[in-house]
Design a protein around this motif. Structure first.
Motif, PDB file in Angstrom:
ATOM      1  N   VAL A   9       0.856  -1.185   0.000  1.00 12.62           N
ATOM      2  CA  VAL A   9       0.000   0.000   0.000  1.00 12.62           C
ATOM      3  C   VAL A   9       0.893   1.237   0.000  1.00 12.62           C
ATOM      4  CG1 VAL A   9      -1.780   1.313   1.219  1.00 12.62           C
ATOM      5  CG2 VAL A   9      -1.797  -1.199   1.307  1.00 12.62           C
ATOM      6  N   VAL A  10       0.589   2.191  -0.883  1.00 11.34           N
ATOM      7  CA  VAL A  10       1.278   3.475  -0.915  1.00 11.34           C
ATOM      8  C   VAL A  10       0.228   4.580  -0.936  1.00 11.34           C
ATOM      9  CG1 VAL A  10       2.794   4.995  -2.239  1.00 11.34           C
ATOM     10  CG2 VAL A  10       3.291   2.545  -2.128  1.00 11.34           C
ATOM     11  N   VAL A  11       0.321   5.502   0.017  1.00 13.50           N
ATOM     12  CA  VAL A  11      -0.621   6.619   0.108  1.00 13.50           C
ATOM     13  C   VAL A  11       0.178   7.919   0.026  1.00 13.50           C
ATOM     14  CG1 VAL A  11      -2.415   7.745   1.464  1.00 13.50           C
ATOM     15  CG2 VAL A  11      -2.171   5.251   1.546  1.00 13.50           C
ATOM     16  N   LEU A  12      -0.141   8.761  -0.968  1.00 20.08           N
ATOM     17  CA  LEU A  12       0.537  10.038  -1.175  1.00 20.08           C
ATOM     18  C   LEU A  12      -0.397  11.178  -0.797  1.00 20.08           C
ATOM     19  CD1 LEU A  12       1.989   9.364  -4.760  1.00 20.08           C
ATOM     20  CD2 LEU A  12       3.016   8.777  -2.551  1.00 20.08           C
ATOM     21  N   ASP A  13       0.009  11.987   0.153  1.00 18.59           N
ATOM     22  CA  ASP A  13      -0.708  13.210   0.525  1.00 18.59           C
ATOM     23  C   ASP A  13       0.085  14.363  -0.078  1.00 18.59           C
ATOM     24  OD1 ASP A  13      -1.976  15.349   1.656  1.00 18.59           O
ATOM     25  OD2 ASP A  13      -1.647  14.741   3.740  1.00 18.59           O
ATOM     26  N   LEU A 103      -3.834  11.792  -2.675  1.00 18.38           N
ATOM     27  CA  LEU A 103      -4.676  12.896  -2.233  1.00 18.38           C
ATOM     28  C   LEU A 103      -4.125  14.159  -2.880  1.00 18.38           C
ATOM     29  CD1 LEU A 103      -7.012  13.809  -0.410  1.00 18.38           C
ATOM     30  CD2 LEU A 103      -5.377  13.976   1.473  1.00 18.38           C
ATOM     31  N   MET A 104      -4.894  14.732  -3.805  1.00 14.82           N
ATOM     32  CA  MET A 104      -4.403  15.843  -4.609  1.00 14.82           C
ATOM     33  C   MET A 104      -4.226  17.114  -3.773  1.00 14.82           C
ATOM     34  SD  MET A 104      -4.090  14.312  -7.437  1.00 14.82           S
ATOM     35  CE  MET A 104      -4.603  12.671  -7.952  1.00 14.82           C
ATOM     36  N   PRO A 105      -3.368  18.026  -4.251  1.00 15.42           N
ATOM     37  CA  PRO A 105      -3.212  19.304  -3.544  1.00 15.42           C
ATOM     38  C   PRO A 105      -4.546  20.034  -3.461  1.00 15.42           C
ATOM     39  CG  PRO A 105      -1.546  19.054  -5.262  1.00 15.42           C
ATOM     40  CD  PRO A 105      -2.537  17.956  -5.457  1.00 15.42           C
ATOM     41  N   ARG A 106      -4.697  20.845  -2.447  1.00 17.96           N
ATOM     42  CA  ARG A 106      -5.942  21.594  -2.273  1.00 17.96           C
ATOM     43  C   ARG A 106      -6.200  22.473  -3.502  1.00 17.96           C
ATOM     44  NH1 ARG A 106      -8.745  21.601   2.123  1.00 17.96           N
ATOM     45  NH2 ARG A 106      -6.989  20.742   3.313  1.00 17.96           N
ATOM     46  N   ALA A 107      -7.460  22.518  -3.921  1.00 14.90           N
ATOM     47  CA  ALA A 107      -7.914  23.323  -5.067  1.00 14.90           C
ATOM     48  C   ALA A 107      -7.353  22.820  -6.396  1.00 14.90           C
ATOM     49  CB  ALA A 107      -7.577  24.808  -4.885  1.00 14.90           C
ATOM     50  N   MET A 129      -9.460  16.225  -3.647  1.00 15.79           N
ATOM     51  CA  MET A 129      -9.749  15.070  -4.490  1.00 15.79           C
ATOM     52  C   MET A 129      -8.787  13.940  -4.153  1.00 15.79           C
ATOM     53  SD  MET A 129      -9.627  14.851  -8.646  1.00 15.79           S
ATOM     54  CE  MET A 129     -10.429  13.532  -9.557  1.00 15.79           C
ATOM     55  N   ALA A 130      -9.331  12.766  -3.911  1.00 12.88           N
ATOM     56  CA  ALA A 130      -8.531  11.566  -3.672  1.00 12.88           C
ATOM     57  C   ALA A 130      -8.874  10.534  -4.733  1.00 12.88           C
ATOM     58  CB  ALA A 130      -8.812  11.001  -2.284  1.00 12.88           C
ATOM     59  N   VAL A 131      -7.850   9.833  -5.235  1.00 12.67           N
ATOM     60  CA  VAL A 131      -8.052   8.778  -6.224  1.00 12.67           C
ATOM     61  C   VAL A 131      -7.228   7.570  -5.821  1.00 12.67           C
ATOM     62  CG1 VAL A 131      -8.424  10.462  -8.074  1.00 12.67           C
ATOM     63  CG2 VAL A 131      -6.149   9.476  -7.748  1.00 12.67           C
ATOM     64  N   PHE A 132      -7.583   6.391  -6.357  1.00 12.82           N
ATOM     65  CA  PHE A 132      -6.723   5.240  -6.125  1.00 12.82           C
ATOM     66  C   PHE A 132      -6.637   4.368  -7.363  1.00 12.82           C
ATOM     67  CE2 PHE A 132     -10.638   2.951  -5.105  1.00 12.82           C
ATOM     68  CZ  PHE A 132     -10.374   1.660  -5.541  1.00 12.82           C
ATOM     69  N   GLU A 148      -5.184  20.144 -12.675  1.00 13.94           N
ATOM     70  CA  GLU A 148      -5.779  21.412 -13.069  1.00 13.94           C
ATOM     71  C   GLU A 148      -6.351  22.078 -11.826  1.00 13.94           C
ATOM     72  OE1 GLU A 148      -9.221  21.062 -15.586  1.00 13.94           O
ATOM     73  OE2 GLU A 148      -9.831  19.176 -14.666  1.00 13.94           O
ATOM     74  N   GLU A 149      -6.294  23.396 -11.798  1.00 16.24           N
ATOM     75  CA  GLU A 149      -6.901  24.122 -10.698  1.00 16.24           C
ATOM     76  C   GLU A 149      -8.413  23.987 -10.786  1.00 16.24           C
ATOM     77  OE1 GLU A 149      -5.477  28.110 -10.728  1.00 16.24           O
ATOM     78  OE2 GLU A 149      -3.400  27.538 -10.284  1.00 16.24           O
TER      79      GLU A 149
END
Length: 213
Positions: A9-13, A103-107, A129-132, A148-149
């Motif tokens: 498992v790899v989780v990127l914030d 977990l994508m950067p805010r905005a 936005m979070a994706v897997f 994209e913003e």
């Protein structure tokens, strides 16, 4: 979606950009051959079950059996000529299965995949936005996408689009059903504290900051 079972498992914030994108990383890797798998819950908003750990503030909940190492560290992805491009590479042994969460950067929202498989699902988490990606036999896999913003409405739309277009790779991962109470207690008792260094498997990124507290 029931909890999925995988070997890694790899989780990127992903937080911000500075000569590449900076991110906090949570990962679970087996220390030996071992036959038991990590369990990951994508839909759970919270967990009171023994043995489950929140990754990236609870974007997913992870339960790992004895023999797994939980690493937590800061990393920076490689710089790109396109400042809105993010790439992450994993090299895992044959027969491994990976669940990778970003977990994508805010905005910001995932705009387009440039390399690797499409994400299977997306969701809104803490106004981000979070994706897997569930990858059943990764070997060496490189996942690249552009950002994209976005405002709140666009974020919702991008999540819905991914969920409608997902490739359905979840069918290729094994779900062993709910863990027993005894298993959960064993996982909770045997869970290792986060290590203070990036694991050897993280080969493509530049991991150079101090460990997270």
């Amino acid at each position: 979606m029931a909890p999925e079972t995988v070997t890694h498992v790899v989780v990127l914030d992903i937080t911000d950009r500075d000569q590449g994108w900076r991110c906090r990383v949570d990962r679970w890797d087996p220390r030996g051959a071992g036959g038991e798998l990590v369990r990951v819950s994508w839909n759970a908003e919270r967990s009171q079950s023994p043995g489950y750990v929140a990754a990236a503030g609870g974007v997913v909940w992870v339960a790992a059996p004895l023999g797994y190492e939980h690493s937590r560290y800061l990393a920076r992805t490689r710089a790109s000529s396109d400042p809105m491009r993010i790439c992450w590479t994993e090299g895992l042994p044959s027969g491994a299965s990976l669940m990778m969460v970003a977990l994508m950067p805010r905005a910001h929202a995932l705009a387009e995949m440039r390399d690797g498989p499409k994400p299977d699902e997306a969701k809104r988490f803490d106004d981000r936005m979070a994706v897997f990606w569930p990858i059943p036999d990764p070997g060496r896999v490189r996942v690249c996408w552009t950002l994209e913003e976005c405002d709140s409405a666009l974020l919702e739309g991008r999540c819905a689009q991914i969920n409608e277009d997902g490739p359905g790779m979840l069918d290729l991962l094994e779900d062993l059903g709910d863990a027993t109470v005894a298993q959960r207690r064993q996982w909770d008792a045997s869970r290792l504290p986060p290590s203070g260094h990036p694991p050897l498997e993280s080969t493509a990124q530049r991991d150079f900051w101090e460990p997270l507290p």
